[in-house]
Write a protein that holds these residues in place. Structure first.
Motif, PDB file in Angstrom:
ATOM      1  N   ILE A   1      39.962  34.451 -22.313  1.00  0.00           N
ATOM      2  CA  ILE A   1      39.362  35.749 -21.969  1.00  0.00           C
ATOM      3  C   ILE A   1      38.982  36.516 -23.232  1.00  0.00           C
ATOM      4  N   LYS A   2      39.844  36.495 -24.239  1.00  0.00           N
ATOM      5  CA  LYS A   2      39.540  37.169 -25.507  1.00  0.00           C
ATOM      6  C   LYS A   2      38.304  36.562 -26.161  1.00  0.00           C
ATOM      7  N   LEU A   3      38.179  35.251 -26.064  1.00  0.00           N
ATOM      8  CA  LEU A   3      37.060  34.568 -26.708  1.00  0.00           C
ATOM      9  C   LEU A   3      35.721  34.848 -26.019  1.00  0.00           C
ATOM     10  N   SER A   4      35.776  35.385 -24.830  1.00  0.00           N
ATOM     11  CA  SER A   4      34.537  35.749 -24.128  1.00  0.00           C
ATOM     12  C   SER A   4      34.040  37.131 -24.536  1.00  0.00           C
ATOM     13  N   ILE A   5      34.829  37.844 -25.346  1.00  0.00           N
ATOM     14  CA  ILE A   5      34.474  39.199 -25.801  1.00  0.00           C
ATOM     15  C   ILE A   5      34.201  39.149 -27.300  1.00  0.00           C
ATOM     16  N   ARG A   6      33.002  39.529 -27.709  1.00  0.00           N
ATOM     17  CA  ARG A   6      32.579  39.323 -29.090  1.00  0.00           C
ATOM     18  C   ARG A   6      33.525  39.967 -30.105  1.00  0.00           C
ATOM     19  N   ARG A   7      33.874  41.225 -29.917  1.00  0.00           N
ATOM     20  CA  ARG A   7      34.677  41.910 -30.937  1.00  0.00           C
ATOM     21  C   ARG A   7      36.041  41.252 -31.126  1.00  0.00           C
TER      22      ARG A   7
ATOM     23  N   TYR B   1      28.371  31.894 -32.329  1.00  0.00           N
ATOM     24  CA  TYR B   1      29.339  31.171 -31.500  1.00  0.00           C
ATOM     25  C   TYR B   1      29.588  31.863 -30.154  1.00  0.00           C
ATOM     26  N   GLY B   2      28.757  32.839 -29.802  1.00  0.00           N
ATOM     27  CA  GLY B   2      28.838  33.440 -28.480  1.00  0.00           C
ATOM     28  C   GLY B   2      28.388  32.440 -27.431  1.00  0.00           C
ATOM     29  N   SER B   3      28.847  32.604 -26.201  1.00  0.00           N
ATOM     30  CA  SER B   3      28.573  31.613 -25.153  1.00  0.00           C
ATOM     31  C   SER B   3      27.075  31.429 -24.895  1.00  0.00           C
ATOM     32  N   LYS B   4      26.305  32.523 -24.876  1.00  0.00           N
ATOM     33  CA  LYS B   4      24.859  32.406 -24.625  1.00  0.00           C
ATOM     34  C   LYS B   4      24.154  31.713 -25.782  1.00  0.00           C
ATOM     35  N   ALA B   5      24.595  32.010 -26.997  1.00  0.00           N
ATOM     36  CA  ALA B   5      24.003  31.366 -28.168  1.00  0.00           C
ATOM     37  C   ALA B   5      24.325  29.875 -28.183  1.00  0.00           C
TER      38      ALA B   5
ATOM     39  N   LEU C   1      34.325  29.314 -27.612  1.00  0.00           N
ATOM     40  CA  LEU C   1      34.257  28.584 -26.343  1.00  0.00           C
ATOM     41  C   LEU C   1      32.984  27.759 -26.239  1.00  0.00           C
ATOM     42  N   VAL C   2      33.124  26.606 -25.629  1.00  0.00           N
ATOM     43  CA  VAL C   2      31.968  25.764 -25.286  1.00  0.00           C
ATOM     44  C   VAL C   2      32.086  25.434 -23.811  1.00  0.00           C
ATOM     45  N   GLU C   3      31.007  25.692 -23.060  1.00  0.00           N
ATOM     46  CA  GLU C   3      31.076  25.448 -21.621  1.00  0.00           C
ATOM     47  C   GLU C   3      29.863  24.662 -21.143  1.00  0.00           C
ATOM     48  N   GLY C   4      30.067  23.843 -20.116  1.00  0.00           N
ATOM     49  CA  GLY C   4      28.978  23.055 -19.535  1.00  0.00           C
ATOM     50  C   GLY C   4      28.988  21.627 -20.047  1.00  0.00           C
ATOM     51  N   VAL C   5      28.446  20.736 -19.245  1.00  0.00           N
ATOM     52  CA  VAL C   5      28.489  19.309 -19.556  1.00  0.00           C
ATOM     53  C   VAL C   5      27.671  18.959 -20.797  1.00  0.00           C
TER      54      VAL C   5
ATOM     55  N   PRO D   1      21.276  36.742 -28.354  1.00  0.00           N
ATOM     56  CA  PRO D   1      21.972  35.448 -28.459  1.00  0.00           C
ATOM     57  C   PRO D   1      21.082  34.259 -28.133  1.00  0.00           C
ATOM     58  N   GLY D   2      20.153  34.450 -27.187  1.00  0.00           N
ATOM     59  CA  GLY D   2      19.225  33.380 -26.840  1.00  0.00           C
ATOM     60  C   GLY D   2      18.340  33.020 -28.016  1.00  0.00           C
ATOM     61  N   ASN D   3      17.858  34.038 -28.733  1.00  0.00           N
ATOM     62  CA  ASN D   3      17.054  33.781 -29.932  1.00  0.00           C
ATOM     63  C   ASN D   3      17.885  33.075 -30.997  1.00  0.00           C
TER      64      ASN D   3
END
Length: 257
Positions: free
Chosen positions: A11-17, A148-152, A26-30, A120-122
């Motif tokens: 949960i902490k790793l899902s919050i940038r600060r 290293y954010g999830s969207k990036a 975190l890395v998610e998805g196949v 993050p997408g960019n």
């Protein structure tokens, strides 16, 4: 069984600060997880899976976990949804240690610098482009979105496992670095007179800076140089990731990368 402590870490790793202060991401998805297993299995701290995950991928994960000694925790679908950061989870989540991809820094023909890129997408798309072109390092100024954010990570599709991200205070740090080597800093701006396809734009031993989506690059020094992408149409500018892709791959066309 996944402990409360590990759940709190996810949960902490899902919050940038909070993630910025921790040595994990975190890395998610196949697809992204498959690239992590291929390129950085030694950096996996632990894995969390659910019934969403296909049996074939789970078997592969088990094989690699035995070789690299990381734990796999199985949770039910409801619990996985609470931990997941995606709308359509695929049942695989990896907690990775932040480590340089290259133990010895690899030299690139030029420096790619991202100055306060916010989306993050960019970030992920530029990272993927840099990886595809053959770069090894991306320099990011403070205030740039977390690579290293999830969207990036999802937009990068494995790029983060093949690049070093080097944070610098600001562009002055890049300028001082280049000054010692006799290099120039090139700022990508729509109003520049020098085209990225012009021979006067030189990559080798220089830095290419892609700026913030809304505000552009940070105010320049008198010695900075400016480069643009010719746009015969009526658009004022390109998306930051599009612009980066065009200029980076011009170096490939020239045979520099």
């Amino acid at each position: 069984m996944l402990s409360v402590k590990k759940k709190k870490l996810i949960i902490k790793l899902s919050i940038r600060r909070r993630r910025k202060k921790l040595p994990f991401y975190l890395v998610e998805g196949v697809n992204c997880s498959a690239e992590a297993l291929k390129k950085l299995p030694q950096s996996i701290s632990f894995a969390v899976v659910s019934e969403f995950l296909t049996p074939s991928f789970f078997n592969k994960l088990q094989e690699i976990s035995k070789e690299y000694s990381f734990s796999i925790f199985t949770v039910n679908n409801k619990e996985f949804l609470e931990l997941s950061d995606t709308e359509n989870p695929q049942g695989i989540l990896l907690v990775m240690k932040k480590e340089n991809v290259f133990s010895t820094p690899s030299e690139d023909p030029f420096m790619l610098v991202l100055d306060k890129i916010a989306n993050p997408g960019n970030m992920g798309t530029i990272a993927r482009t840099a990886w595809a072109a053959g770069l090894h390092n991306i320099y990011i100024t403070k205030g740039t979105t977390d690579p290293y954010g999830s969207k990036a990570i999802r937009a990068g599709m494995g790029a983060q496992f093949n690049l070093n991200f080097i944070e610098v205070e600001n562009l002055d740090e890049i300028r001082n670095n280049l000054k010692k080597k006799g290099g120039d800093i090139w700022l990508a701006v729509p109003q520049a007179k020098v085209s990225c396809f012009d021979e006067n734009f030189c990559y080798k031993n220089n830095a290419l800076v892609i700026g913030n989506e809304a505000n552009g690059v940070t105010l320049s020094s008198k010695n900075d140089r400016f480069v643009t992408i010719p746009m015969p149409g009526q658009s004022e500018s390109l998306n930051a990731a599009q612009a980066a892709s065009i200029i980076i791959f011009e170096s490939v066309r020239r045979g520099i990368l």
